[in-house]
Design an enzyme around this catalytic site. Structure first.
Site, PDB file in Angstrom:
ATOM      1  N   ARG A 147      35.779  29.666  24.564  1.00 58.05           N
ATOM      2  CA  ARG A 147      34.361  31.214  25.307  1.00 58.05           C
ATOM      3  C   ARG A 147      35.380  31.985  25.029  1.00 58.05           C
ATOM      4  O   ARG A 147      37.401  31.694  25.211  1.00 58.05           O
ATOM      5  CB  ARG A 147      34.407  29.960  26.715  1.00 58.05           C
ATOM      6  CG  ARG A 147      33.464  29.052  27.239  1.00 58.05           C
ATOM      7  CD  ARG A 147      33.272  28.614  28.071  1.00 58.05           C
ATOM      8  NE  ARG A 147      33.728  27.628  28.657  1.00 58.05           N
ATOM      9  CZ  ARG A 147      33.767  26.655  29.480  1.00 58.05           C
ATOM     10  NH1 ARG A 147      34.386  27.415  30.387  1.00 58.05           N
ATOM     11  NH2 ARG A 147      33.549  25.737  29.281  1.00 58.05           N
TER      12      ARG A 147
ATOM     13  N   GLU B  81      41.304  14.365  38.604  1.00 56.84           N
ATOM     14  CA  GLU B  81      40.351  15.424  39.431  1.00 56.84           C
ATOM     15  C   GLU B  81      39.891  13.728  39.550  1.00 56.84           C
ATOM     16  O   GLU B  81      38.923  13.583  41.016  1.00 56.84           O
ATOM     17  CB  GLU B  81      39.090  15.711  38.041  1.00 56.84           C
ATOM     18  CG  GLU B  81      40.326  16.806  37.455  1.00 56.84           C
ATOM     19  CD  GLU B  81      38.990  17.976  36.743  1.00 56.84           C
ATOM     20  OE1 GLU B  81      38.701  18.651  36.705  1.00 56.84           O
ATOM     21  OE2 GLU B  81      39.998  17.270  35.761  1.00 56.84           O
TER      22      GLU B  81
ATOM     23  N   ARG C  78      30.565  14.284  39.691  1.00 56.76           N
ATOM     24  CA  ARG C  78      31.153  15.272  39.826  1.00 56.76           C
ATOM     25  C   ARG C  78      29.865  16.043  39.400  1.00 56.76           C
ATOM     26  O   ARG C  78      29.168  16.118  38.986  1.00 56.76           O
ATOM     27  CB  ARG C  78      31.708  15.682  38.691  1.00 56.76           C
ATOM     28  CG  ARG C  78      32.993  16.523  38.271  1.00 56.76           C
ATOM     29  CD  ARG C  78      33.014  17.182  37.082  1.00 56.76           C
ATOM     30  NE  ARG C  78      33.977  17.872  37.017  1.00 56.76           N
ATOM     31  CZ  ARG C  78      34.565  18.444  36.215  1.00 56.76           C
ATOM     32  NH1 ARG C  78      34.791  18.055  34.898  1.00 56.76           N
ATOM     33  NH2 ARG C  78      34.977  19.734  35.433  1.00 56.76           N
TER      34      ARG C  78
ATOM     35  N   HIS D 295      36.860  24.689  38.341  1.00 58.24           N
ATOM     36  CA  HIS D 295      38.073  23.578  38.114  1.00 58.24           C
ATOM     37  C   HIS D 295      39.048  23.989  39.384  1.00 58.24           C
ATOM     38  O   HIS D 295      40.085  22.963  39.533  1.00 58.24           O
ATOM     39  CB  HIS D 295      38.334  23.628  37.076  1.00 58.24           C
ATOM     40  CG  HIS D 295      38.862  24.347  36.178  1.00 58.24           C
ATOM     41  ND1 HIS D 295      39.090  25.455  34.647  1.00 58.24           N
ATOM     42  CD2 HIS D 295      37.708  23.197  35.042  1.00 58.24           C
ATOM     43  CE1 HIS D 295      38.267  24.885  33.421  1.00 58.24           C
ATOM     44  NE2 HIS D 295      37.995  24.058  33.396  1.00 58.24           N
TER      45      HIS D 295
ATOM     46  N   ASN E 150      30.696  11.742  35.749  1.00 53.61           N
ATOM     47  CA  ASN E 150      30.737  12.794  35.488  1.00 53.61           C
ATOM     48  C   ASN E 150      29.282  12.885  34.618  1.00 53.61           C
ATOM     49  O   ASN E 150      30.100  12.606  33.527  1.00 53.61           O
ATOM     50  CB  ASN E 150      31.695  13.769  34.948  1.00 53.61           C
ATOM     51  CG  ASN E 150      31.602  14.599  34.723  1.00 53.61           C
ATOM     52  OD1 ASN E 150      31.347  15.888  34.610  1.00 53.61           O
ATOM     53  ND2 ASN E 150      32.631  15.250  33.985  1.00 53.61           N
TER      54      ASN E 150
END
Ligand code: AMP
Length: 396
Positions: free
Chosen positions: A239, A382, A90, A179, A7
């Site tokens: 956020r 993941e 990823r 996601h 990643n």
């Protein structure tokens, strides 16, 4: 198959070397400060963590450092890099082109490049990781696993924005969602835990630093809270989630902000950090709220309120819900937020068992025996999804 999962961020690179079948993790770690100086943290289960300062001017040196430590006679876990069967990357944004993972070839790289305007912060970094692996391990097959791919089953009424249609047709402006790999993993586990019924309606709540919800009917995403980018939805650590666009014009006019400054505020200084002024970390907020900090309490209340609104909306559009899943840092660990989110939803057949809910980071059913709707805590994985996709594509 033994898979290296990567990643890559702009100045960091996470890795996990694992077995795609069963998910055993042999080693994992993190390269930080790429392009600045370079630091490697390498972890092998049952051994002490290794921290090394290694110059990493680019992602090439970072990948080389990962391979070097993996074959190190003392700190490593393999004899030769030939033992790495394939690499799974990823990748944040696959646009509408990628509905599933794919073997990385020239066409795939070109398509990821095309998505850079849609994922300007992440896609270039993901590509740096891919190119570094291609350079340093040219004979090893590589696979891209997209954060957006699982959401590509959304119907047009869920993904279209109510702005002139030409921006969708010409400029690819639509809801993509993120996601996806996490939502795919936990919803598949949830459907399994429901006993694999012919028809299932799952709301997957990925609540972490970045958060999103997904409405999943019969294993396919029907709607999700993030949008063209990962700023949309409900408030996150830093956020804002959805805001009225009028706010942008108003604040930009009052403070002379340009769009970059405005977006920086919405991405980095908003969410629960913005409301509380305390922290983006929910553990700090819990502590501050317990000590009587009203703004920390308001930030937590706002988060719970907005998540509840999405649960209500998704239940409505799916015509009911069979399971609600909590995952990621907050979803897996915050007993209290899970309780607060489910509180008051008993009229929808959602009944939590307070004792069962007293759990952290463990897969379990936390619903009361008489709950019509199952409530599951499912730690996300993941990396396992990426490893499984990589093995299945490379095994073919
Ligand atoms: P993630 O992005 O999935 O790694 O989630 C990170 C976030 O999980 C952190 O910022 C914390 O806010 C939250 N978190 C982790 N542990 C706890 C906990 N025990 N209680 C509340 N929040 C937690």
């Amino acid at each position: 198959m033994k898979i290296l999962v990567i990643n890559a961020g702009s100045s960091s690179l996470k890795y996990q070397f694992m077995e795609s079948e069963g998910g055993e993790v042999f080693a994992k770690g993190l390269c930080e400060r790429i392009g600045i100086d370079g630091r490697l943290t390498h972890k092998v289960p049952g051994r002490e963590d290794v921290k090394l300062d290694i110059p990493m001017p680019t992602h090439n040196e970072a990948i080389q450092a990962v391979l070097d430590i993996m074959v190190d006679p003392e700190k490593g876990v393999i004899q030769s890099t030939d033992e790495i069967a394939a690499v799974g990357h990823r990748v944040l944004h696959g646009g509408a082109a990628f509905t599933e993972s794919c073997i990385i070839d020239d066409a795939c790289i070109e398509a990821i490049e095309k998505c850079i305007p849609l994922g300007p912060l992440h896609n270039p970094a993901n590509l740096m990781g891919i190119r570094a692996c291609q350079k340093i391990m040219p004979g090893t097959p590589q696979v891209a696993v997209f954060d957006t791919a699982f959401h590509m089953t959304m119907p047009p009424k869920a993904y279209i924005y109510a702005i002139p249609y030409e921006y969708y047709e010409k400029d690819d402006v639509r809801r993509y969602g993120f996601h996806g790999t996490s939502h795919r993993y936990v919803s598949a586990r949830a459907i399994d835990m429901l006993g694999n019924p012919a028809h299932s309606r799952v709301i997957s709540c990925h609540l972490g630093n970045g958060s999103s919800l997904a409405a999943i009917v019969d294993g396919k995403v029907m709607d999700t809270s993030m949008g063209l980018g990962p700023l949309a939805g409900f408030p996150m650590g830093t956020r804002s989630g959805d805001v009225d666009a009028t706010i942008l014009e108003y604040l930009m006019g009052r403070y002379n902000y340009d769009i970059k400054e405005m977006l920086n505020i919405l991405n980095k200084k908003s969410g629960v950090l913005g409301i509380s002024g305390v922290s983006s970390d929910f553990r700090d907020l819990d502590e501050a709220a317990a000590q009587g900090n009203e703004r920390a309490k308001l930030a937590l209340d706002k988060f719970v309120y907005e998540v509840k609104k999405f649960i209500g909306a998704y239940t409505t559009v799916m015509g009911g819900v069979d399971a609600i899943v909590f995952t990621a840092g907050i979803g897996e660990n915050s007993i209290d937020l899970r309780r607060q989110i489910c509180e008051g939803l008993e009229y929808m057949g959602i009944h939590m068992d307070a004792e069962k809910n007293n759990v952290r980071g463990k897969e379990c059913d936390v619903s009361a025996a008489d709950s019509k709707v199952k409530i599951f805590v499912i730690p996300t994985n993941e990396e396992l999804m990426i490893a499984m996709d990589t093995a299945s594509l490379c095994g073919k």
